[in-house]
Motif scaffolding. Sequence first.
Motif, PDB file in Angstrom:
ATOM      1  N   PHE A 269       0.847  -1.193   0.000  1.00 59.05           N
ATOM      2  CA  PHE A 269       0.000   0.000   0.000  1.00 59.05           C
ATOM      3  C   PHE A 269       0.885   1.247   0.000  1.00 59.05           C
ATOM      4  O   PHE A 269       1.477   1.595   1.010  1.00 59.05           O
ATOM      5  N   ALA A 271      -0.289   4.237  -1.547  1.00 56.91           N
ATOM      6  CA  ALA A 271      -1.084   5.434  -1.827  1.00 56.91           C
ATOM      7  C   ALA A 271      -0.906   6.469  -0.717  1.00 56.91           C
ATOM      8  O   ALA A 271      -0.718   6.117   0.446  1.00 56.91           O
ATOM      9  N   ASP A 275      -6.187  11.847   5.006  1.00 56.36           N
ATOM     10  CA  ASP A 275      -6.673  11.352   6.296  1.00 56.36           C
ATOM     11  C   ASP A 275      -8.005  11.991   6.672  1.00 56.36           C
ATOM     12  O   ASP A 275      -8.721  11.482   7.523  1.00 56.36           O
ATOM     13  N   GLU A 301     -11.585   6.616   5.852  1.00 58.76           N
ATOM     14  CA  GLU A 301     -11.339   5.220   6.208  1.00 58.76           C
ATOM     15  C   GLU A 301      -9.859   4.911   5.971  1.00 58.76           C
ATOM     16  O   GLU A 301      -9.285   5.379   4.992  1.00 58.76           O
ATOM     17  N   ASP A 302      -9.258   4.113   6.832  1.00 58.71           N
ATOM     18  CA  ASP A 302      -7.856   3.705   6.638  1.00 58.71           C
ATOM     19  C   ASP A 302      -7.843   2.325   5.957  1.00 58.71           C
ATOM     20  O   ASP A 302      -8.086   1.297   6.590  1.00 58.71           O
ATOM     21  N   SER A 303      -7.568   2.312   4.666  1.00 57.92           N
ATOM     22  CA  SER A 303      -7.618   1.060   3.889  1.00 57.92           C
ATOM     23  C   SER A 303      -6.573   0.066   4.364  1.00 57.92           C
ATOM     24  O   SER A 303      -6.829  -1.140   4.471  1.00 57.92           O
ATOM     25  N   LEU A 304      -5.362   0.584   4.642  1.00 55.69           N
ATOM     26  CA  LEU A 304      -4.283  -0.319   5.046  1.00 55.69           C
ATOM     27  C   LEU A 304      -4.602  -0.973   6.396  1.00 55.69           C
ATOM     28  O   LEU A 304      -4.399  -2.183   6.576  1.00 55.69           O
ATOM     29  N   PHE A 320       3.479   1.758   3.743  1.00 58.73           N
ATOM     30  CA  PHE A 320       4.490   2.811   3.739  1.00 58.73           C
ATOM     31  C   PHE A 320       4.265   3.713   4.950  1.00 58.73           C
ATOM     32  O   PHE A 320       3.149   3.801   5.465  1.00 58.73           O
ATOM     33  N   LEU A 322       5.108   7.679   5.727  1.00 58.01           N
ATOM     34  CA  LEU A 322       5.646   8.909   5.146  1.00 58.01           C
ATOM     35  C   LEU A 322       5.776   9.897   6.284  1.00 58.01           C
ATOM     36  O   LEU A 322       4.768  10.336   6.839  1.00 58.01           O
ATOM     37  N   LYS A 334       3.347   2.154  13.153  1.00 56.63           N
ATOM     38  CA  LYS A 334       2.415   1.755  12.074  1.00 56.63           C
ATOM     39  C   LYS A 334       2.512   0.258  11.797  1.00 56.63           C
ATOM     40  O   LYS A 334       1.516  -0.402  11.489  1.00 56.63           O
ATOM     41  N   LYS A 338      -1.135  -1.328  12.436  1.00 55.66           N
ATOM     42  CA  LYS A 338      -1.895  -1.722  11.246  1.00 55.66           C
ATOM     43  C   LYS A 338      -1.694  -3.200  10.924  1.00 55.66           C
ATOM     44  O   LYS A 338      -2.100  -3.670   9.869  1.00 55.66           O
TER      45      LYS A 338
HETATM   46  N1  CTP Z   1      -3.118   4.532   4.407  1.00 56.71           N
HETATM   47  C1  CTP Z   1      -4.315   4.032   3.936  1.00 56.71           C
HETATM   48  N2  CTP Z   1      -5.490   4.700   4.175  1.00 56.71           N
HETATM   49  C2  CTP Z   1      -5.480   5.865   4.867  1.00 56.71           C
HETATM   50  C3  CTP Z   1      -4.267   6.386   5.355  1.00 56.71           C
HETATM   51  C4  CTP Z   1      -3.104   5.701   5.101  1.00 56.71           C
HETATM   52  O1  CTP Z   1      -4.346   2.970   3.306  1.00 56.71           O
HETATM   53  N3  CTP Z   1      -6.624   6.503   5.092  1.00 56.71           N
HETATM   54  C5  CTP Z   1      -1.878   3.768   4.194  1.00 56.71           C
HETATM   55  C6  CTP Z   1      -0.882   4.426   3.240  1.00 56.71           C
HETATM   56  O2  CTP Z   1      -1.083   3.955   1.927  1.00 56.71           O
HETATM   57  C7  CTP Z   1       0.459   3.976   3.807  1.00 56.71           C
HETATM   58  C8  CTP Z   1       0.194   3.842   5.299  1.00 56.71           C
HETATM   59  O3  CTP Z   1      -1.224   3.723   5.435  1.00 56.71           O
HETATM   60  O4  CTP Z   1       0.814   2.691   3.328  1.00 56.71           O
HETATM   61  C9  CTP Z   1       0.680   4.985   6.148  1.00 56.71           C
HETATM   62  O5  CTP Z   1       0.277   6.211   5.632  1.00 56.71           O
HETATM   63  P1  CTP Z   1       0.766   7.566   6.327  1.00 56.71           P
HETATM   64  O6  CTP Z   1       0.104   8.735   5.611  1.00 56.71           O
HETATM   65  O7  CTP Z   1       2.234   7.574   6.495  1.00 56.71           O
HETATM   66  O8  CTP Z   1       0.183   7.416   7.789  1.00 56.71           O
HETATM   67  P2  CTP Z   1      -1.212   7.574   8.430  1.00 56.71           P
HETATM   68  O9  CTP Z   1      -1.681   6.224   8.838  1.00 56.71           O
HETATM   69  O10 CTP Z   1      -2.121   8.364   7.575  1.00 56.71           O
HETATM   70  O11 CTP Z   1      -0.839   8.369   9.754  1.00 56.71           O
HETATM   71  P3  CTP Z   1      -0.237   9.876   9.915  1.00 56.71           P
HETATM   72  O12 CTP Z   1      -0.791  10.665   8.758  1.00 56.71           O
HETATM   73  O13 CTP Z   1      -0.736  10.313  11.231  1.00 56.71           O
HETATM   74  O14 CTP Z   1       1.254   9.724   9.877  1.00 56.71           O
END
Ligand code: CTP
Length: 394
Positions: A269, A271, A275, A301-304, A320, A322, A334, A338
């Motif tokens: 994942f 993408a 958020d 929604e958090d897909s991962l 990932f 970031l 994470k 996750k």
């Molecule tokens: N991701 C996802 N769906 C979301 C947010 C994140 O699938 N709504 C996945 C991203 O594709 C990535 C991982 O979760 O593989 C982490 O994304 P990141 O933006 O670094 O972290 P977040 O979980 O969004 O947390 P934060 O923004 O607080 O660092």
Amino acid sequence: MQILIGVTAGIAAYKIPLLVRLLVQQGHEVKVIMTPDSVDFVSPLVLSTLSKNEVAIDFWDKKTGQWKNHVQYAEWADLLLISPCTANTLAKMAQGSCDNFLLATYFSMRKHTLIAPAMDLEMFQHPTVKRNLEILNQDGVTIIPPEFGELASGMVGEGRMPEPETLAKVILQGTQATLRLKGQKALVTAGPTYESIDAVRFLGNRSSGKMGYAIARALADEGASVTLISGPTPLTLQHPLVELVSINTAQELFEQTKRHWPSMDLGVFAAAVADYRPSQVVKEKLKKTEEPLTLTLEKTEDSLAWAGNHKLTTQYLVGFALETSLGEAYALEKLQKKNLNAVILNVLGEKGVGFNEDTNKIRIFDQAGQDLAFPLASKTSLAKEIVDYIINNR
Ligand code: CTP
């Protein structure tokens, strides 16, 4: 697949434009290297047009004075096919002589090399040529045998280079045997999401999708059937094993993840998902007023996280992270939160690392406690490293 074709000075070089066109139509990326004498047999202009890439002939570009890096060509390629391969080139390959760019690239190759020798009947029968072919065979080079038929000299016998269709088939068969993810199904998410504010505006981010697309290609090049769920990006990916699912919003990404993840063997994942999204989307275009505008946002929604929570023991999931600071701590958080098998950390803010760059610098952390750091490299080569890591650690 990224295929390098080496052309040497044989009459059969006239068949190479058709081979290049065929391979490009099949979704491969093709680059051509020619020996200096081979340009008398086939036009570099035709080969560069059909391959959609510059043709390399010399060690340096006479126009710009810039040096060409044969190692980069060798690293880029998943496979090198030298066709037609003259008696001269195969002798040099067998003896370690390196007096042109094609030979330098051959000696830098860590992946598979195939040659299609093409020459006259008597030459092909000569004991020296036979001996050199045997040496190359022992060196691990695959020799595509010449066919029986009419030769440029007017003689009939063994020495004809196979037709482009046959060469393309051999390439496919040769690589199929070594494909390490053949029969596996992989889900990749890539690119940004756009969350609507009103009829014309959205909240988004600067993700280009380059890393995710490179991973999708690298997985497919290893034989995996890839479903690539992609947010809006100008990138394209033509590969017979990649199915593209286009989405715009985090919610659409979530729906597609729920649909595809249960039947997958592995997921990466990448993408850059928003958020938050505006709680209410204004149907018309918002009009400007003198007052400040406040947007109320709700969580997406958090897909991962969903994929991690619904992960079977047979499934392998990579996410990932970031981060702009405290990268390691957040990445490790994470990894656990996750329920991932591994997490890849991108540290934003470093030179050459980031959304629209062609290069990246990553660290991989996993449940076995490994912390693997990779130096700054192209996203294409890092994608191959990531796929190698997955194959070796799954
Ligand atoms: N991701 C996802 N769906 C979301 C947010 C994140 O699938 N709504 C996945 C991203 O594709 C990535 C991982 O979760 O593989 C982490 O994304 P990141 O933006 O670094 O972290 P977040 O979980 O969004 O947390 P934060 O923004 O607080 O660092």
